[in-house]
Motif scaffolding. Structure first.
Motif, PDB file in Angstrom:
ATOM      1  N   PHE A   6     -39.851 -37.114  37.204  1.00 24.75           N
ATOM      2  CA  PHE A   6     -41.071 -36.419  36.759  1.00 24.75           C
ATOM      3  C   PHE A   6     -41.065 -35.015  37.359  1.00 24.75           C
ATOM      4  CE2 PHE A   6     -45.577 -35.374  36.637  1.00 24.75           C
ATOM      5  CZ  PHE A   6     -46.031 -35.976  35.465  1.00 24.75           C
ATOM      6  N   ILE A   7     -41.034 -34.001  36.496  1.00 23.07           N
ATOM      7  CA  ILE A   7     -40.979 -32.616  36.949  1.00 23.07           C
ATOM      8  C   ILE A   7     -42.404 -32.076  37.020  1.00 23.07           C
ATOM      9  CG2 ILE A   7     -39.871 -30.383  36.598  1.00 23.07           C
ATOM     10  CD1 ILE A   7     -37.935 -32.862  36.644  1.00 23.07           C
ATOM     11  N   TYR A   8     -42.802 -31.613  38.211  1.00 24.36           N
ATOM     12  CA  TYR A   8     -44.204 -31.189  38.361  1.00 24.36           C
ATOM     13  C   TYR A   8     -44.366 -30.244  39.537  1.00 24.36           C
ATOM     14  CZ  TYR A   8     -49.204 -31.363  39.351  1.00 24.36           C
ATOM     15  OH  TYR A   8     -50.509 -31.019  39.608  1.00 24.36           O
ATOM     16  N   SER A   9     -45.225 -29.249  39.321  1.00 24.02           N
ATOM     17  CA  SER A   9     -45.616 -28.336  40.398  1.00 24.02           C
ATOM     18  C   SER A   9     -46.939 -27.695  40.032  1.00 24.02           C
ATOM     19  CB  SER A   9     -44.555 -27.242  40.584  1.00 24.02           C
ATOM     20  OG  SER A   9     -45.063 -26.182  41.357  1.00 24.02           O
ATOM     21  N   GLN A  10     -47.764 -27.423  41.038  1.00 24.84           N
ATOM     22  CA  GLN A  10     -49.017 -26.700  40.811  1.00 24.84           C
ATOM     23  C   GLN A  10     -48.758 -25.336  40.186  1.00 24.84           C
ATOM     24  OE1 GLN A  10     -52.532 -26.890  41.460  1.00 24.84           O
ATOM     25  NE2 GLN A  10     -52.252 -29.109  41.429  1.00 24.84           N
ATOM     26  N   HIS A  21     -59.053 -19.776  26.586  1.00 27.69           N
ATOM     27  CA  HIS A  21     -57.961 -20.017  25.637  1.00 27.69           C
ATOM     28  C   HIS A  21     -57.750 -21.521  25.476  1.00 27.69           C
ATOM     29  CE1 HIS A  21     -53.947 -19.960  23.827  1.00 27.69           C
ATOM     30  NE2 HIS A  21     -54.150 -18.686  23.548  1.00 27.69           N
ATOM     31  N   PRO A  22     -57.487 -22.006  24.250  1.00 26.65           N
ATOM     32  CA  PRO A  22     -57.341 -23.457  24.064  1.00 26.65           C
ATOM     33  C   PRO A  22     -56.144 -24.072  24.777  1.00 26.65           C
ATOM     34  CG  PRO A  22     -56.843 -22.255  22.026  1.00 26.65           C
ATOM     35  CD  PRO A  22     -57.464 -21.275  22.971  1.00 26.65           C
ATOM     36  N   PHE A  23     -55.096 -23.256  25.048  1.00 28.15           N
ATOM     37  CA  PHE A  23     -53.929 -23.781  25.764  1.00 28.15           C
ATOM     38  C   PHE A  23     -54.253 -23.769  27.255  1.00 28.15           C
ATOM     39  CE2 PHE A  23     -49.773 -23.963  27.694  1.00 28.15           C
ATOM     40  CZ  PHE A  23     -49.026 -24.745  26.824  1.00 28.15           C
ATOM     41  N   ASN A  24     -54.613 -24.923  27.773  1.00 26.28           N
ATOM     42  CA  ASN A  24     -55.151 -25.030  29.131  1.00 26.28           C
ATOM     43  C   ASN A  24     -54.298 -26.008  29.941  1.00 26.28           C
ATOM     44  OD1 ASN A  24     -56.649 -25.426  31.456  1.00 26.28           O
ATOM     45  ND2 ASN A  24     -58.611 -25.468  30.395  1.00 26.28           N
ATOM     46  N   GLN A  25     -53.555 -25.466  30.912  1.00 21.87           N
ATOM     47  CA  GLN A  25     -52.646 -26.299  31.696  1.00 21.87           C
ATOM     48  C   GLN A  25     -53.351 -27.150  32.751  1.00 21.87           C
ATOM     49  OE1 GLN A  25     -50.061 -26.759  30.117  1.00 21.87           O
ATOM     50  NE2 GLN A  25     -48.342 -25.580  30.890  1.00 21.87           N
ATOM     51  N   LYS A  26     -54.674 -27.113  32.778  1.00 17.94           N
ATOM     52  CA  LYS A  26     -55.399 -28.060  33.632  1.00 17.94           C
ATOM     53  C   LYS A  26     -55.071 -29.499  33.227  1.00 17.94           C
ATOM     54  CE  LYS A  26     -60.025 -28.713  35.563  1.00 17.94           C
ATOM     55  NZ  LYS A  26     -59.753 -27.967  36.797  1.00 17.94           N
ATOM     56  N   ARG A  27     -54.654 -29.651  31.977  1.00 15.26           N
ATOM     57  CA  ARG A  27     -54.272 -30.983  31.485  1.00 15.26           C
ATOM     58  C   ARG A  27     -53.117 -31.573  32.288  1.00 15.26           C
ATOM     59  NH1 ARG A  27     -51.067 -29.363  26.017  1.00 15.26           N
ATOM     60  NH2 ARG A  27     -49.748 -27.819  27.013  1.00 15.26           N
ATOM     61  N   LEU A  28     -52.260 -30.719  32.859  1.00 11.60           N
ATOM     62  CA  LEU A  28     -51.175 -31.214  33.703  1.00 11.60           C
ATOM     63  C   LEU A  28     -51.727 -31.882  34.950  1.00 11.60           C
ATOM     64  CD1 LEU A  28     -48.745 -28.143  33.511  1.00 11.60           C
ATOM     65  CD2 LEU A  28     -48.545 -30.302  32.252  1.00 11.60           C
ATOM     66  N   ASP A  29     -52.708 -31.246  35.584  1.00 10.98           N
ATOM     67  CA  ASP A  29     -53.326 -31.823  36.774  1.00 10.98           C
ATOM     68  C   ASP A  29     -54.062 -33.116  36.446  1.00 10.98           C
ATOM     69  OD1 ASP A  29     -52.425 -30.046  38.619  1.00 10.98           O
ATOM     70  OD2 ASP A  29     -54.337 -29.050  38.977  1.00 10.98           O
ATOM     71  N   LEU A  30     -54.783 -33.109  35.320  1.00 15.63           N
ATOM     72  CA  LEU A  30     -55.521 -34.306  34.918  1.00 15.63           C
ATOM     73  C   LEU A  30     -54.569 -35.486  34.702  1.00 15.63           C
ATOM     74  CD1 LEU A  30     -57.940 -32.499  32.477  1.00 15.63           C
ATOM     75  CD2 LEU A  30     -58.715 -33.950  34.353  1.00 15.63           C
ATOM     76  N   ALA A 124     -35.961 -38.129  32.012  1.00 17.69           N
ATOM     77  CA  ALA A 124     -36.702 -37.127  32.792  1.00 17.69           C
ATOM     78  C   ALA A 124     -37.775 -36.492  31.920  1.00 17.69           C
ATOM     79  CB  ALA A 124     -35.765 -36.054  33.343  1.00 17.69           C
ATOM     80  N   CYS A 125     -38.890 -36.132  32.563  1.00 13.50           N
ATOM     81  CA  CYS A 125     -40.080 -35.685  31.845  1.00 13.50           C
ATOM     82  C   CYS A 125     -40.599 -34.373  32.440  1.00 13.50           C
ATOM     83  CB  CYS A 125     -41.138 -36.783  31.975  1.00 13.50           C
ATOM     84  SG  CYS A 125     -42.700 -36.433  31.179  1.00 13.50           S
ATOM     85  N   ASN A 126     -40.763 -33.348  31.606  1.00 13.07           N
ATOM     86  CA  ASN A 126     -41.393 -32.095  32.016  1.00 13.07           C
ATOM     87  C   ASN A 126     -42.548 -31.801  31.070  1.00 13.07           C
ATOM     88  OD1 ASN A 126     -41.936 -29.517  33.174  1.00 13.07           O
ATOM     89  ND2 ASN A 126     -40.714 -28.556  31.562  1.00 13.07           N
ATOM     90  N   LEU A 127     -43.734 -32.237  31.441  1.00 11.73           N
ATOM     91  CA  LEU A 127     -44.889 -32.101  30.559  1.00 11.73           C
ATOM     92  C   LEU A 127     -45.332 -30.657  30.369  1.00 11.73           C
ATOM     93  CD1 LEU A 127     -46.954 -35.190  31.748  1.00 11.73           C
ATOM     94  CD2 LEU A 127     -45.616 -34.958  29.648  1.00 11.73           C
ATOM     95  N   TRP A 305     -59.479 -33.406  28.111  1.00 13.17           N
ATOM     96  CA  TRP A 305     -60.222 -34.354  28.927  1.00 13.17           C
ATOM     97  C   TRP A 305     -60.080 -35.789  28.429  1.00 13.17           C
ATOM     98  CZ3 TRP A 305     -61.946 -32.411  33.361  1.00 13.17           C
ATOM     99  CH2 TRP A 305     -62.154 -31.023  33.432  1.00 13.17           C
ATOM    100  N   ARG A 306     -60.265 -35.983  27.126  1.00 12.24           N
ATOM    101  CA  ARG A 306     -60.312 -37.348  26.589  1.00 12.24           C
ATOM    102  C   ARG A 306     -58.965 -37.864  26.090  1.00 12.24           C
ATOM    103  NH1 ARG A 306     -65.140 -36.758  22.299  1.00 12.24           N
ATOM    104  NH2 ARG A 306     -63.906 -34.880  21.845  1.00 12.24           N
ATOM    105  N   VAL A 307     -58.083 -36.951  25.665  1.00 12.12           N
ATOM    106  CA  VAL A 307     -56.864 -37.388  24.990  1.00 12.12           C
ATOM    107  C   VAL A 307     -55.605 -37.172  25.818  1.00 12.12           C
ATOM    108  CG1 VAL A 307     -55.396 -37.092  22.953  1.00 12.12           C
ATOM    109  CG2 VAL A 307     -57.895 -36.998  22.722  1.00 12.12           C
ATOM    110  N   VAL A 308     -55.348 -35.930  26.218  1.00 10.30           N
ATOM    111  CA  VAL A 308     -54.048 -35.589  26.800  1.00 10.30           C
ATOM    112  C   VAL A 308     -53.713 -36.412  28.046  1.00 10.30           C
ATOM    113  CG1 VAL A 308     -52.593 -33.741  27.720  1.00 10.30           C
ATOM    114  CG2 VAL A 308     -54.139 -33.266  25.813  1.00 10.30           C
ATOM    115  N   PRO A 309     -54.607 -36.569  29.008  1.00 10.08           N
ATOM    116  CA  PRO A 309     -54.206 -37.331  30.205  1.00 10.08           C
ATOM    117  C   PRO A 309     -53.758 -38.757  29.890  1.00 10.08           C
ATOM    118  CG  PRO A 309     -56.246 -36.126  30.603  1.00 10.08           C
ATOM    119  CD  PRO A 309     -55.973 -36.023  29.139  1.00 10.08           C
ATOM    120  N   ARG A 310     -54.461 -39.424  28.997  1.00  3.81           N
ATOM    121  CA  ARG A 310     -54.062 -40.796  28.647  1.00  3.81           C
ATOM    122  C   ARG A 310     -52.753 -40.797  27.854  1.00  3.81           C
ATOM    123  NH1 ARG A 310     -58.576 -43.589  25.427  1.00  3.81           N
ATOM    124  NH2 ARG A 310     -58.885 -41.487  24.588  1.00  3.81           N
TER     125      ARG A 310
END
Length: 391
Positions: A6-10, A21-30, A124-127, A305-310
């Protein structure tokens, strides 16, 4: 060999156009936090993304374009010039350090590629990746550098791989398709909402490649208001047949989560259930054809909020063979995020059905989609018959 990385960094949050803007990378944290609260990620499977080098960016992008992005990063690109490169627009506005931020997303996907292609991990996954609208010399549709195209060319150059690219974003994967349109070592499959109603307006069934690449671009444009059953029929039928036709060495999947009914930018009527099923078949295909080699990236998804994290959690849970995505969501996750969420969060992995009124044209839409699948795959079936007849 280990199972999944799992590839991830703040720092992946730095790819940020503006607060509205609709492209919101907060979804990565969620998503990451949801997986953490489920104890579904181990420290040994976490990898920090590296920055892509300029040489790697130039595998796909023009030098003049990369230089323009660099100038935009420090506020020194004139607006009149920026628009020639597709930046400084409403979709893809300029922001400080955009070159570095975009290079990090590309580097994350290349990190995933090396882990798989060097035999360290099966998957391997890079969201943070999946920016499939980026072109050789132009940004488009929220995408500056096209990490999937760069990753594919990188795999061809460094690992001599035949690559199957599968795109299930609601928007057509145009940038990746055109990058390899005349290439027979890369096969692209995109299942998306018809371009009659949605950006980028491409992805018709007659876009099949050119020259040596004819037959290696496959598009399944489904109708607006398509529901789960019809969407999954298109996906299951096309992916299995394309894989049997192409016989890839590695599969890379783009996992946009914007075909859900709740997504504000699209017009499809899927539920969260398709995001449970999408990675299952990708996983099977990887093992059936590629000795397990599977790289997954993110993409679109604007109900963060409702879709991407799940949806994205289900991708990782399948990839890591952790089948826990049923029943209630972790109470800790809900308690952390509900106070800051602008809408009510789901409390279960499943959607509470029904989430939309009955679609009166369901039968007509499903029949039309089934016909589209038949037409889109007809040339592959003809080619397979020829191959069988030659033995």
């Amino acid at each position: 060999m280990k199972n999944a990385a799992f590839i991830y960094s703040q720092e992946q949050q730095s790819y940020r156009f503006s607060s509205d803007h609709p492209f919101n990378q907060k979804r990565l944290d969620l998503t990451y936090d949801l997986l953490n609260k489920c104890n579904a990620i181990q420290n040994e499977d976490l990898f920090t993304p590296r920055m892509a080098t300029e040489e790697e960016l130039l595998l796909i992008h023009d030098k003049d374009y990369v230089n323009a992005v660099k100038l935009a990063s420090i506020g020194e690109l004139k607006t009149s010039i920026a628009t020639n490169y597709g930046i400084g627009t409403d979709d893809t506005p300029m922001f400080p350090n955009m070159h570095e931020a975009a290079s990090l997303l590309v580097g994350g996907t290349l990190t995933a590629v090396d882990l798989v292609m060097q035999g360290k991990y099966l998957h391997a996954c890079n969201l943070s990746g999946g920016l499939h609208h980026g072109f050789k010399g132009r940004a488009s549709g929220f995408c500056i550098y096209n990490d999937s195209s760069i990753a594919i060319e990188y795999m061809r150059k460094n690992y001599n791989a035949r690559v199957l690219y599968v795109d299930t974003d609601a928007h057509h994967g145009d940038g990746v398709q055109w990058a390899f349109y005349d290439d027979h070592d890369v096969c692209t499959l995109s299942i998306h909402e018809t371009g009659r109603f949605l950006f980028p307006g491409t992805g018709n069934i007659n876009e099949r490649g050119s020259g040596k690449g004819y037959g290696y671009s496959v598009n399944i444009p489904v109708d607006a208001f398509t529901e789960d059953e019809s969407w999954l029929h298109a996906y299951r039928t096309s992916l299995r047949e394309v894989a049997e036709f192409f016989k890839p060495d590695v599969i890379i999947t783009q996992n946009g989560a914007d075909s859900h009914y709740y997504d504000p930018l699209t017009h499809l009527c899927s539920t969260i259930e398709i995001y449970r099923e999408i990675p299952k078949l990708a996983h099977e295909i990887a093992h059936d054809f590629c000795e397990g080699k599977w790289i997954a990236v993110g993409g679109g998804g604007y109900d963060i909020w409702r879709v991407v994290p799940r949806a994205w959690s289900m991708l990782w849970l399948e990839m890591s063979e952790n089948r826990i995505a049923n029943g209630p969501l972790p109470e800790e996750w809900l308690q952390k995020w509900q106070p800051v969420a602008p809408i009510e969060l789901p409390t279960t992995w499943e959607d509470s059905l029904p989430i939309y009124p009955e679609i009166p044209r369901k039968k007509e839409i499903s029949e039309k989609n089934a016909l589209t699948v038949e037409k889109a795959l007809s040339h592959l079936r003809n080619e397979m018959r020829k191959q069988k007849g030659s033995f």
